[in-house]
Design a protein around this motif. Structure first.
Motif, PDB file in Angstrom:
ATOM      1  N   LYS A  89       0.839  -1.206   0.000  1.00 34.58           N
ATOM      2  CA  LYS A  89       0.000   0.000   0.000  1.00 34.58           C
ATOM      3  C   LYS A  89       0.874   1.255   0.000  1.00 34.58           C
ATOM      4  N   ARG A  90       1.929   1.256   0.808  1.00 34.66           N
ATOM      5  CA  ARG A  90       2.826   2.409   0.867  1.00 34.66           C
ATOM      6  C   ARG A  90       3.597   2.585  -0.437  1.00 34.66           C
ATOM      7  N   LEU A  91       4.015   1.489  -1.062  1.00 29.42           N
ATOM      8  CA  LEU A  91       4.712   1.595  -2.350  1.00 29.42           C
ATOM      9  C   LEU A  91       3.802   2.224  -3.413  1.00 29.42           C
ATOM     10  N   ILE A  92       2.524   1.858  -3.404  1.00 27.08           N
ATOM     11  CA  ILE A  92       1.574   2.470  -4.336  1.00 27.08           C
ATOM     12  C   ILE A  92       1.441   3.959  -4.031  1.00 27.08           C
ATOM     13  N   MET A 104      -2.984   9.760 -13.493  1.00 22.40           N
ATOM     14  CA  MET A 104      -3.743   8.613 -13.014  1.00 22.40           C
ATOM     15  C   MET A 104      -2.747   7.468 -12.870  1.00 22.40           C
ATOM     16  N   CYS A 105      -3.100   6.465 -12.088  1.00 16.02           N
ATOM     17  CA  CYS A 105      -2.228   5.311 -11.882  1.00 16.02           C
ATOM     18  C   CYS A 105      -3.005   4.055 -12.258  1.00 16.02           C
ATOM     19  N   LEU A 106      -2.462   3.288 -13.167  1.00 13.70           N
ATOM     20  CA  LEU A 106      -3.114   2.086 -13.676  1.00 13.70           C
ATOM     21  C   LEU A 106      -2.214   0.889 -13.438  1.00 13.70           C
ATOM     22  N   PRO A 111      -4.084 -12.509 -10.773  1.00 13.19           N
ATOM     23  CA  PRO A 111      -5.354 -13.033 -10.255  1.00 13.19           C
ATOM     24  C   PRO A 111      -5.398 -13.176  -8.735  1.00 13.19           C
ATOM     25  N   ASP A 112      -4.318 -13.625  -8.124  1.00 18.96           N
ATOM     26  CA  ASP A 112      -4.340 -13.838  -6.679  1.00 18.96           C
ATOM     27  C   ASP A 112      -4.109 -12.556  -5.872  1.00 18.96           C
ATOM     28  N   SER A 113      -3.952 -11.421  -6.552  1.00 23.82           N
ATOM     29  CA  SER A 113      -3.739 -10.152  -5.853  1.00 23.82           C
ATOM     30  C   SER A 113      -4.948  -9.226  -5.913  1.00 23.82           C
ATOM     31  N   ILE A 114      -5.980  -9.614  -6.614  1.00 20.52           N
ATOM     32  CA  ILE A 114      -7.173  -8.769  -6.757  1.00 20.52           C
ATOM     33  C   ILE A 114      -7.744  -8.400  -5.391  1.00 20.52           C
ATOM     34  N   GLY A 115      -7.801  -9.356  -4.481  1.00 13.75           N
ATOM     35  CA  GLY A 115      -8.322  -9.107  -3.140  1.00 13.75           C
ATOM     36  C   GLY A 115      -7.521  -8.048  -2.405  1.00 13.75           C
ATOM     37  N   GLY A 121      -8.773  -0.379  -1.111  1.00 13.41           N
ATOM     38  CA  GLY A 121      -9.676   0.619  -1.664  1.00 13.41           C
ATOM     39  C   GLY A 121      -9.265   1.172  -3.014  1.00 13.41           C
ATOM     40  N   MET A 122      -8.431   0.440  -3.753  1.00 12.38           N
ATOM     41  CA  MET A 122      -8.026   0.920  -5.078  1.00 12.38           C
ATOM     42  C   MET A 122      -9.210   0.757  -6.031  1.00 12.38           C
ATOM     43  N   PRO A 123      -9.583   1.824  -6.718  1.00  8.42           N
ATOM     44  CA  PRO A 123     -10.719   1.741  -7.645  1.00  8.42           C
ATOM     45  C   PRO A 123     -10.448   0.742  -8.779  1.00  8.42           C
TER      46      PRO A 123
END
Length: 135
Positions: A89-92, A104-106, A111-115, A121-123
């Motif tokens: 989260k901090r790296l983002i 914007m950041c994309l 697949p196993d990181s979606i959760g 709270g990333m849109p």
């Protein structure tokens, strides 16, 4: 006890990059054995944010950005032994800060990181399209 330090770095060593990817779930999806390709991935990224414990790389965000409109966060990896402590989260957050408020950041999630991305709270857009790599 070594302090956790976050920094923007102009580049990182190929061996430490490969090792942090290997120690995260991202290593399974990257061409770790193709050192030339991995070196190009580092050389052509223009925004690298690291998390280090002492001198050891334990997390990395590798991005491509114009610092004015868009930022593609290509790799976000945290060593499994250090996951669950807010490092990703901090790296983002640091990547977004360095890219600037106009960008914007994309990212494309494994697949196993979606959760994880949902939990911080990333849109999640519904208007993205993708041509997958050929190899």
């Amino acid at each position: 006890m070594d302090e956790l330090l976050y920094a923007r770095e102009p580049s990182i060593g190929i061996d430490e990059f490969i090792e942090v990817l290997r120690q995260s779930s991202l290593g399974e999806r990257r061409p770790l054995a193709d050192t030339d390709r991995m070196e190009r991935m580092i050389a052509n990224a223009n925004l690298i944010v690291t998390a280090r414990k002492g001198h050891t790389l334990i997390g990395v965000s590798r991005a491509l950005t114009d610092f004015a409109y868009c930022c593609y966060l290509a790799d976000l990896a945290v060593d499994r032994r250090h996951q669950g402590h807010g490092i990703g989260k901090r790296l983002i957050a640091e990547t977004r800060r360095h890219a600037g408020p106009e960008s914007m950041c994309l990212l494309l999630s494994a697949p196993d990181s979606i959760g994880f991305y949902k939990s911080i709270g990333m849109p999640q857009p519904d208007n993205a399209f993708l041509y997958k790599r050929e190899r």
